[in-house]
Scaffold this motif. Structure first.
Motif, PDB file in Angstrom:
ATOM      1  N   PHE A  24       0.755  -1.046  -0.062  1.00  0.00           N
ATOM      2  CA  PHE A  24       0.150  -0.106   0.022  1.00  0.00           C
ATOM      3  C   PHE A  24       0.778   1.053   0.050  1.00  0.00           C
ATOM      4  O   PHE A  24       0.470   2.285  -0.556  1.00  0.00           O
ATOM      5  N   VAL A  25       1.972   1.166   0.748  1.00  0.00           N
ATOM      6  CA  VAL A  25       2.730   2.331   0.616  1.00  0.00           C
ATOM      7  C   VAL A  25       3.604   2.586  -0.750  1.00  0.00           C
ATOM      8  O   VAL A  25       3.382   3.685  -1.182  1.00  0.00           O
ATOM      9  N   VAL A  26       3.830   1.594  -1.507  1.00  0.00           N
ATOM     10  CA  VAL A  26       4.119   1.661  -2.982  1.00  0.00           C
ATOM     11  C   VAL A  26       3.035   2.394  -3.714  1.00  0.00           C
ATOM     12  O   VAL A  26       3.341   3.158  -4.476  1.00  0.00           O
ATOM     13  N   ILE A  27       1.834   1.543  -3.605  1.00  0.00           N
ATOM     14  CA  ILE A  27       0.766   2.429  -4.359  1.00  0.00           C
ATOM     15  C   ILE A  27       0.495   3.732  -4.036  1.00  0.00           C
ATOM     16  O   ILE A  27       0.055   4.641  -5.051  1.00  0.00           O
ATOM     17  N   LYS A  28       0.542   3.917  -2.767  1.00  0.00           N
ATOM     18  CA  LYS A  28       0.425   5.390  -2.551  1.00  0.00           C
ATOM     19  C   LYS A  28       1.394   6.484  -3.216  1.00  0.00           C
ATOM     20  O   LYS A  28       0.991   7.534  -3.535  1.00  0.00           O
ATOM     21  N   SER A  29       2.794   5.938  -3.121  1.00  0.00           N
ATOM     22  CA  SER A  29       3.730   6.760  -3.560  1.00  0.00           C
ATOM     23  C   SER A  29       3.457   6.995  -5.312  1.00  0.00           C
ATOM     24  O   SER A  29       3.718   7.966  -5.714  1.00  0.00           O
ATOM     25  N   THR A  54       0.857   6.534  -6.783  1.00  0.00           N
ATOM     26  CA  THR A  54      -0.446   7.688  -7.086  1.00  0.00           C
ATOM     27  C   THR A  54       0.036   9.230  -6.929  1.00  0.00           C
ATOM     28  O   THR A  54      -0.644  10.056  -7.587  1.00  0.00           O
ATOM     29  N   ASN A  55       0.769   9.242  -5.893  1.00  0.00           N
ATOM     30  CA  ASN A  55       1.213  10.496  -5.699  1.00  0.00           C
ATOM     31  C   ASN A  55       2.012  11.305  -6.897  1.00  0.00           C
ATOM     32  O   ASN A  55       1.908  12.363  -7.267  1.00  0.00           O
ATOM     33  N   ILE A  56       2.957  10.296  -7.298  1.00  0.00           N
ATOM     34  CA  ILE A  56       3.851  10.644  -8.536  1.00  0.00           C
ATOM     35  C   ILE A  56       2.727  11.160  -9.826  1.00  0.00           C
ATOM     36  O   ILE A  56       3.011  11.945 -10.344  1.00  0.00           O
ATOM     37  N   PHE A  57       1.808  10.285  -9.832  1.00  0.00           N
ATOM     38  CA  PHE A  57       0.844  10.517 -11.088  1.00  0.00           C
ATOM     39  C   PHE A  57       0.325  11.754 -11.019  1.00  0.00           C
ATOM     40  O   PHE A  57      -0.072  12.377 -11.998  1.00  0.00           O
ATOM     41  N   LEU A  58      -0.234  11.913  -9.783  1.00  0.00           N
ATOM     42  CA  LEU A  58      -1.151  13.364  -9.464  1.00  0.00           C
ATOM     43  C   LEU A  58      -0.287  14.438  -9.806  1.00  0.00           C
ATOM     44  O   LEU A  58      -0.719  15.604 -10.161  1.00  0.00           O
ATOM     45  N   LYS A  59       1.181  14.195  -9.482  1.00  0.00           N
ATOM     46  CA  LYS A  59       1.951  15.358  -9.619  1.00  0.00           C
ATOM     47  C   LYS A  59       2.599  15.508 -11.169  1.00  0.00           C
ATOM     48  O   LYS A  59       2.812  16.808 -11.579  1.00  0.00           O
ATOM     49  N   THR A  60       2.777  14.373 -11.781  1.00  0.00           N
ATOM     50  CA  THR A  60       3.460  14.340 -13.015  1.00  0.00           C
ATOM     51  C   THR A  60       2.552  13.836 -14.291  1.00  0.00           C
ATOM     52  O   THR A  60       2.942  13.915 -15.324  1.00  0.00           O
ATOM     53  N   SER A  61       1.390  13.116 -13.856  1.00  0.00           N
ATOM     54  CA  SER A  61       0.583  12.354 -14.987  1.00  0.00           C
ATOM     55  C   SER A  61       1.168  11.398 -15.604  1.00  0.00           C
ATOM     56  O   SER A  61       0.920  11.148 -17.020  1.00  0.00           O
ATOM     57  N   PHE A 102       1.308   3.294 -13.394  1.00  0.00           N
ATOM     58  CA  PHE A 102       0.139   2.201 -13.414  1.00  0.00           C
ATOM     59  C   PHE A 102       0.538   0.842 -13.394  1.00  0.00           C
ATOM     60  O   PHE A 102       0.116  -0.329 -12.695  1.00  0.00           O
ATOM     61  N   ASP A 103       1.706   0.655 -14.160  1.00  0.00           N
ATOM     62  CA  ASP A 103       2.298  -0.933 -14.193  1.00  0.00           C
ATOM     63  C   ASP A 103       2.550  -1.163 -12.758  1.00  0.00           C
ATOM     64  O   ASP A 103       2.252  -2.253 -12.257  1.00  0.00           O
ATOM     65  N   GLU A 104       3.395  -0.354 -11.889  1.00  0.00           N
ATOM     66  CA  GLU A 104       3.957  -0.665 -10.707  1.00  0.00           C
ATOM     67  C   GLU A 104       2.642  -0.972  -9.842  1.00  0.00           C
ATOM     68  O   GLU A 104       2.665  -1.492  -8.661  1.00  0.00           O
ATOM     69  N   ARG A 154      -0.520  -1.816 -10.606  1.00  0.00           N
ATOM     70  CA  ARG A 154      -1.326  -3.182 -10.966  1.00  0.00           C
ATOM     71  C   ARG A 154      -0.446  -4.093 -10.470  1.00  0.00           C
ATOM     72  O   ARG A 154      -0.933  -5.043  -9.770  1.00  0.00           O
ATOM     73  N   LYS A 155       0.953  -3.899 -10.640  1.00  0.00           N
ATOM     74  CA  LYS A 155       1.747  -5.234 -10.056  1.00  0.00           C
ATOM     75  C   LYS A 155       1.746  -5.221  -8.353  1.00  0.00           C
ATOM     76  O   LYS A 155       1.662  -6.458  -7.879  1.00  0.00           O
ATOM     77  N   ARG A 156       1.624  -4.186  -7.801  1.00  0.00           N
ATOM     78  CA  ARG A 156       1.364  -4.203  -6.380  1.00  0.00           C
ATOM     79  C   ARG A 156      -0.165  -4.678  -6.129  1.00  0.00           C
ATOM     80  O   ARG A 156      -0.138  -5.406  -4.844  1.00  0.00           O
ATOM     81  N   VAL A 157      -1.136  -4.425  -6.679  1.00  0.00           N
ATOM     82  CA  VAL A 157      -2.477  -4.860  -6.286  1.00  0.00           C
ATOM     83  C   VAL A 157      -2.528  -6.209  -6.434  1.00  0.00           C
ATOM     84  O   VAL A 157      -3.082  -7.278  -5.693  1.00  0.00           O
ATOM     85  N   ASP A 158      -1.851  -6.809  -7.653  1.00  0.00           N
ATOM     86  CA  ASP A 158      -1.886  -8.126  -7.815  1.00  0.00           C
ATOM     87  C   ASP A 158      -1.133  -8.949  -6.730  1.00  0.00           C
ATOM     88  O   ASP A 158      -1.517 -10.051  -6.396  1.00  0.00           O
TER      89      ASP A 158
END
Length: 751
Positions: free
Chosen positions: A563-568, A570-577, A582-584, A586-590
């Motif tokens: 969850f820490v990796v997913i959160k990080s 997500t923050n990167i996506f919000l800042k940089t789009s 998303f690959d990371e 998905r990998k962490r969700v799996d």
């Protein structure tokens, strides 16, 4: 100045006159006797008197005694032992040991076991002075055996004290305490109040070293009461100081200061300069604890000045350690290290293990403040080992706290938490109960002191009242006597009537009790049976809770990381789009979903061993291997075992390990039946298990290689098998592939 010199000259003259008077008296008695044995005794008395005056003359008297004893076979060994005693007084330990050993040889066939015991004791004392505690204890115990045989209580007391002293010098406080307590019991039997006071004080010190503060305080208060009874001011002062130490340890600083100042006042009255240093040092520690560092440093420097003047190395080492602590708290780190280094050198020279451990621990604190964590670990590890060796629980407690701080500083938060738990647990054990008990003891002591004062006032008033009462008593005494006689006979008559009634009730109650006892026995039998069943259920619940706790801890750890990796991301996506994150995600969700799926198969582990049933191993394995169509299985043998549904997870885990970690394509499963067990071997054709990890693969959390996940699978398999009363292990016989062996209790087939 002249008057001072005259006084000194007068004192020296009186002392020399007194010594001369004793020597002249012994010399006259020697000249006027013809008895050889008495002459030998007098010659050795003269030798002792000359030990401090003239060494050569002292030894000449010894030689004269030996010449006389040459003709007296039965007395020659005693004379040699006397000479050994004189050499020991002269400080020649080597020659003293030689002579005492010769004397001991003379007594191998002698019936004078008392003198033999005395020689053993003297040899033991000499070895103690030479710091050879093993030899010292050997001879002291030989002496004790003899004194026990002849039932000499005084000598038994002395020997147990010397043995306790030898153990204390080795920091073996438990053995020292055992012997000191025996000494105290013997002193009480002899009603030796002075020795009882001394032993209570010594025993208090041992309890203090063992961190048993309640018992320490009780012993010190007993010592104080005895010293007050004897009007021994030195003893009273020492007891005040020791009691102050205890209150300081439990952080009752104001009470500790009160006792330290009482100690200092008496020592000033007595003029004991060396004791000033002890008081100043202790008061300095209190102000340090109260965070008034400047005042603390003033008292330490006063103490250091006195100890350096008196060349007291132990005191210098202690105070320099304390100064180092204050300088650290004032953030003068380099100065602090200099003082601590000087203290460490002294404590190691004196072989003071407690002081060495304490100073090493203080070094760690300084280096943590300087952010030199590697050095902090080095000093702390060494100090902790010393503390463990002597069971110094106060230092162990402090080490736990510093370890927690140090691991926190190095971002090892799990270790920090573990040490903090150790610290909290030990602190609660040492302090919580002790503080309450010590407060109660203090209140009792204060009450006793006030009661003594009140008793003196009551005695004064009582003397006056007695004079008045005496006159009244004379008038009323006759009337009271007559009244008492009347009530006495009335009491006898009423008691007789009551006794008759009681006898009737006893008979009736006896019958009732017999009936109730039978009913109670039956109820107790049922209650015991229920209690046994309840204890079994409680134990099963404890085991299930522990397993649930372990699984919960691991899944929380694994999911938190994902969850820490997913959160990080997500923050990167919000800042940089940046959509590549998303690959990371998905990998962490799996990975998280796989973790949850994996732990479903461990649920049966929680209830493992609740109810064991018969399982046919071959049938169970055939159901499992259907899920692995790409793997070739070869199954041989049959056997029934006692197990539960968790056995499915054990076999599945072993097969998955062979496929995932061993890259196996074929697994042979051999089932063999023995007298009372079934042996199941899983043999794969994979790459095998490295020798260096074979002893670790069943450990909780052990992960190896790129396919390692939680490190829980084989651990749970091992716990499950052991709950069945079996075992699981790696077989080293095969040179290729991995071989796991499971031994389980065989289910006995009924015909």
């Amino acid at each position: 100045m002249k008057k001072v010199l005259l006084i000194i000259f007068a004192i020296m003259s009186c002392t020399m006159f007194a010594e001369r008077s004793v020597i002249d008296s012994l010399q006259n008695e020697l000249n006027n006797t013809d008895k050889s044995i008495l002459k030998i005794e007098l010659l050795f008395e003269l030798a002792k008197e000359y030990v401090e005056i003239d060494t050569i003359t002292s030894l000449e008297y010894c030689d004269q005694a030996l010449q006389l004893s040459d003709k007296m076979r039965d007395y020659h060994g005693r004379t040699i032992s006397y000479k050994g005693y004189i050499y020991n007084l002269l400080g020649n330990s080597e020659e003293a040991l030689t002579l005492l050993s010769q004397a001991l040889y003379q007594f191998d066939t002698s019936e004078d076991i008392t003198l033999k015991a005395e020689i053993y004791k003297n040899i033991g004392n000499i070895y103690a002075e030479l710091q050879d505690h093993t030899k010292s204890l050997e001879f002291l115990n030989k002496a004790l055996i003899i004194y026990n045989e002849i039932d000499s209580i005084l000598d038994q007391s002395i020997l147990h004290y010397l043995i306790g002293n030898a153990y204390e010098d080795q920091d073996n406080y438990k053995q020292a305490l055992e012997n000191y307590l025996i000494t105290l019991d013997l002193d009480e039997e002899l009603n030796d109040r002075s020795e009882m006071a001394i032993m209570n004080y010594i025993i208090g010190g041992i309890y203090n070293n063992l961190s048993e503060y309640v018992k320490a305080l009780e012993s010190y208060y007993k010592s104080l009461a005895l010293y007050e009874e004897l009007n021994d001011k030195d003893g009273i002062a020492d007891s005040y100081n020791a009691i102050g130490n205890i209150f300081q340890t439990i952080e009752e600083y104001d009470t500790a200061l009160e006792y330290y100042h009482k100690h200092l006042d008496i020592q000033k009255e007595l003029g004991n300069k060396s004791e000033f240093s002890i008081s100043y040092n202790n008061i300095g520690i209190i102000w340090d604890d109260k965070k008034d560092y400047d005042k603390s440093l003033d008292y330490y420097l006063k103490a250091l000045e006195i100890d350096e003047e008196l060349k007291n190395q132990e005191g210098i080492g202690t105070i320099k350690n304390n100064i180092g602590i204050v300088l650290w708290k004032k953030k003068e780190y380099n100065k602090a290290i200099q003082y601590l280094q000087q203290s460490l050198v002294i404590s190691k020279e004196l072989n003071d293990i407690w002081a060495t451990a304490n100073t090493l621990t203080n070094f760690a604190e300084v280096y943590i403040s300087m952010k030199q964590y590697s050095k902090a670990f080095t000093y702390l590890d060494e100090g902790f080992q010393y503390a463990v060796d002597i069971d110094a629980r106060d230092l162990i407690l402090e080490s736990y706290k510093i370890y927690s701080k140090l691991h926190s500083k190095t971002n090892n938060f799990q270790k920090a938490l573990e040490y903090f738990k150790d610290y909290t647990c030990l602190k609660d054990t040492l302090c919580t109960t002790s503080v309450r008990k010590i407060a109660a003891i203090q209140r009792v002591h204060e009450t006793e002191e006030k009661e003594k004062e009140n008793e003196l006032l009551r005695k004064d008033n009582k003397i006056k009242d007695l004079q008045i009462e005496k006159q009244k008593n004379q008038r009323t005494s006759m009337f009271i006597v007559i009244l008492l006689v009347f009530f006495f006979f009335l009491f006898i008559y009423l008691r007789y009537q009551e006794k008759k009634k009681e006898n009737r009730l006893i008979i009736e109650n006896s019958k009732l009790i017999t009936s109730q006892k039978e009913q109670l026995d039956q109820a107790l039998g049922k209650l015991k049976e229920m209690n046994i069943n309840l204890e079994k259920k409680v134990e099963e619940i404890k085991i299930s809770r522990e397993r649930l706790r372990m699984l919960n801890k691991i899944i929380r750890h694994d999911l938190s990381n994902d969850f820490v990796v997913i959160k990080s991301a997500t923050n990167i996506f919000l800042k940089t789009s940046d959509t590549t994150v998303f690959d990371e995600i998905r990998k962490r969700v799996d990975r998280s979903l796989k973790t949850i799926a994996d732990y479903r198969e461990y649920e049966s582990f929680i209830d493992s061993n609740a109810n064991l049933n018969e399982f046919e191993i071959t049938e169970l394995i055939n159901r499992i291997i259907i899920n692995y169509p790409n793997i070739k299985f070869d199954i041989k043998g049959k056997c029934k075992v006692f197990a539960d549904d968790a056995l499915d997870s054990v076999f599945t885990n072993l097969i998955q390990n062979s496929i995932i970690h061993g890259n196996s394509s074929k697994i042979n499963i051999i089932i063999s039946s023995h007298k009372d067990l079934c042996k199941i071997k899983f043999i794969d054709d994979g790459k095998g298990i490295p020798d260096e990890i074979k002893d670790k693969i069943f450990d909780e959390g052990f992960v190896y290689g790129k396919h390692g996940h939680t490190g829980i699978g084989l651990y749970i398999a091992k716990q499950t098998v052991e709950n069945y009363g079996g075992k699981i292990y790696v077989d080293d016989d095969k040179s290729k592939g991995a071989v796991f062996v499971i031994d389980l209790r065989k289910a006995i087939e009924t015909k």
